[in-house]
Design a protein around this motif. Sequence first.
Motif, PDB file in Angstrom:
ATOM      1  N   GLN A 303      26.605  81.685  20.099  1.00 50.30           N
ATOM      2  CA  GLN A 303      27.026  80.377  20.333  1.00 50.30           C
ATOM      3  C   GLN A 303      28.170  80.455  21.479  1.00 50.30           C
ATOM      4  O   GLN A 303      28.353  79.396  22.327  1.00 50.30           O
ATOM      5  N   GLY A 304      29.007  81.601  21.318  1.00 51.87           N
ATOM      6  CA  GLY A 304      30.138  81.713  22.299  1.00 51.87           C
ATOM      7  C   GLY A 304      29.644  81.724  23.822  1.00 51.87           C
ATOM      8  O   GLY A 304      30.105  81.175  24.768  1.00 51.87           O
ATOM      9  N   THR A 305      28.691  82.511  24.142  1.00 51.43           N
ATOM     10  CA  THR A 305      28.136  82.835  25.389  1.00 51.43           C
ATOM     11  C   THR A 305      27.228  81.564  25.810  1.00 51.43           C
ATOM     12  O   THR A 305      27.374  81.120  27.034  1.00 51.43           O
ATOM     13  N   THR A 306      26.706  80.877  24.864  1.00 50.78           N
ATOM     14  CA  THR A 306      26.060  79.716  25.337  1.00 50.78           C
ATOM     15  C   THR A 306      27.224  78.578  25.611  1.00 50.78           C
ATOM     16  O   THR A 306      27.029  77.793  26.559  1.00 50.78           O
ATOM     17  N   ALA A 307      27.954  78.556  25.108  1.00 54.10           N
ATOM     18  CA  ALA A 307      29.028  77.417  25.217  1.00 54.10           C
ATOM     19  C   ALA A 307      29.845  77.901  26.680  1.00 54.10           C
ATOM     20  O   ALA A 307      29.923  76.902  27.462  1.00 54.10           O
ATOM     21  N   LEU A 308      29.898  79.112  26.903  1.00 50.89           N
ATOM     22  CA  LEU A 308      30.377  79.528  28.095  1.00 50.89           C
ATOM     23  C   LEU A 308      29.765  78.968  29.436  1.00 50.89           C
ATOM     24  O   LEU A 308      30.052  78.736  30.140  1.00 50.89           O
ATOM     25  N   ILE A 309      28.244  79.430  29.115  1.00 51.02           N
ATOM     26  CA  ILE A 309      27.251  79.200  30.425  1.00 51.02           C
ATOM     27  C   ILE A 309      27.214  77.803  30.647  1.00 51.02           C
ATOM     28  O   ILE A 309      26.912  77.296  31.659  1.00 51.02           O
ATOM     29  N   LEU A 310      27.090  76.940  29.486  1.00 51.96           N
ATOM     30  CA  LEU A 310      27.030  75.571  29.763  1.00 51.96           C
ATOM     31  C   LEU A 310      28.305  74.903  30.451  1.00 51.96           C
ATOM     32  O   LEU A 310      28.327  74.293  31.142  1.00 51.96           O
ATOM     33  N   ILE A 311      29.547  75.510  30.181  1.00 54.22           N
ATOM     34  CA  ILE A 311      30.802  75.092  30.711  1.00 54.22           C
ATOM     35  C   ILE A 311      30.764  75.484  32.096  1.00 54.22           C
ATOM     36  O   ILE A 311      30.987  74.738  33.226  1.00 54.22           O
ATOM     37  N   LEU A 312      30.275  76.983  32.482  1.00 54.00           N
ATOM     38  CA  LEU A 312      30.180  77.467  33.815  1.00 54.00           C
ATOM     39  C   LEU A 312      29.251  76.965  34.765  1.00 54.00           C
ATOM     40  O   LEU A 312      29.087  77.288  35.778  1.00 54.00           O
ATOM     41  N   ALA A 313      28.167  76.165  33.891  1.00 49.78           N
ATOM     42  CA  ALA A 313      26.924  75.742  34.716  1.00 49.78           C
ATOM     43  C   ALA A 313      27.567  74.677  35.505  1.00 49.78           C
ATOM     44  O   ALA A 313      26.876  74.470  36.843  1.00 49.78           O
ATOM     45  N   ALA A 314      28.701  74.212  35.525  1.00 51.12           N
ATOM     46  CA  ALA A 314      29.326  73.388  36.221  1.00 51.12           C
ATOM     47  C   ALA A 314      29.740  73.878  37.562  1.00 51.12           C
ATOM     48  O   ALA A 314      29.874  73.303  38.404  1.00 51.12           O
TER      49      ALA A 314
END
Length: 608
Positions: A303-314
């Motif tokens: 969940q943490g890495t998913t949240a990070l990449i979703l944010i960093l996808a920006a």
Amino acid sequence: MVAAIKRFLIGRPLKSNMLGEQKLNKTKALAILSSDALSSVAYGPEQILIVLITVSAVAFWYSLPIALCVLFLLSALILSYRQIIFAYPHGGGAYVVSKENLGVNPGLIAGGSLLVDYILTVAVSVSAGTDAITSAFPALHEHNVGIAVFFVIFLTLLNLRGVTESASILAYPVYLFVLALLVLIGVGIYHIATGAVSPDLHASIGTPVAGLSLFLLLRAFASGSSALTGVEAISNAIPNFKAPAPVNAAKTLTVMGGLLAVLFSGIVYLAYYYGIVPHAEMTVVSQIAEETFGRNWMYFFVQGTTALILILAANTGYSAFPLLAVNLATDKFIPRMFTVRGDRLGYSNGIIILGFASIFLIVLFGGHTEQLIPLYAVGVFIPFTLSQTGMMVKWLREKPKGWQTKFAINMIGSLICFIVTIIFFLTKFAQVWSVLVFLPIIIFIFHQIRSHYKEVADQLRIAAAASAVPVEGNVMIIPVSGITQVVQTSIDYARSLSVDQIIAVYIAFDRAEEKRFEAKWKEWHPDIRLVTLHSPYRSILHPLIKFLDTVEHKANELHYRVTVVIPQFIPKKGWHNILHNQSGTFIRTMLLYRRNLIVVTVPYHLKK
């Protein structure tokens, strides 16, 4: 103070000759330019299930053939964009390809779509990442907007620090996400193979589904195709790669396509086999991770890495938007400020505008930007279609060696992208109709900006300038508010020039004050003509304008030049300005728009 804060947040300025050091190698480029495409694994499969659940959970087995169709489209896009990379090694992607092969307006449609899409990339990605965080920590759910805005500001500052610095920081979360999902998929498949997951959780492949229509399947396919957003970013950002840039970009694109295919198909398969049903409070990936690992440290790692990449996808938007803006600005379709590099050699104006626009969308939609995903996807597939069609025209026109194969690849890509675009409009018209409104408006604005630049260039061109009327003399007007050192400095400046007449103008609000000032002036500067103007309505500008009209009229007859010299003192500290009226600034601003008037400000700097 401001400079110190700026240096702390952004870093020390870099010399122009350090630009080569700001180029990306393949490892960093994969992280910074693929994060958008890879992050779509977190919501692409979910979008398919959201459509299928409207019939029943039994229809979930259709997610498998739909995923295969999405992967086929992905393969066509990867092959097509590899060809674009080598054909247009200086970047520009869909905009440059469409403009050069299809014409200006198709190019502007592609460029305008992508500009808007990159703004949506930031807003949607950050909002989706915030949702992933609040799925794990429901108590934070009511703070979605604040969290999302914080992350946009963080990413904006990070990108203002430079490409390589942001890539160095962002590479770790992206690769951790890939590792986390590969472990999740591997452990999930192992549990399925060993019988730890009951086959009763899902309907068998081929189970009849009542009420399922071709229209709904096409809608699910279009929703799943949203996982392909961001594929074009590498072709736009070729100038950011180390040499040989096209070769490194093509290799990075291929690796990205392979990773995306593995992760997307793995999540779709696990969601089907586990019988995952999407709902608002918990994402599909979160449910798969909980079923696979339970609520242990591995679940929170996913969940943490998913949240990070979703944010960093920006960050894909932050990498591609400024470069696309440079191409449009170079062609004079958007303001030239987008071509200017900042202290850290990045196109900082593009980065800042992108950040502000994204925050606006997040606040406007209250952090719930999932309804923007169809608009986000169709904004990519329009440029996809145009770029592939443009490449077909290029091969037909140039006919290089092996052009038939290249033409066939781009034709397949163009056809599929066109079909997907039509499907979006047919199945999600209520969500994407605004494209038909804002695209013509954007193109109109592009043409207006270019027309303005052309008109300015025509007027500034020396060869086209009309013969100047010779100047026979000069008159200087000095608005004064009192007898001060500031006024004395302005008079000294006017005297230092070769002028025929200096006129001081004083505006009085009552007759007694007018008489007193005239007497003082006669003692102080009897050699300088003073004109006093009475203002019954306490306006400074109105009587001054009327006086200037009279002077200009007479000056034009005599071929004299009229200059207004504005005395202005400058406080030592910036905040002191709020303690003084800004009449000098106001007068200057208003007079600058008068055609035949020269406006000069004479500053007097205070020492305390």
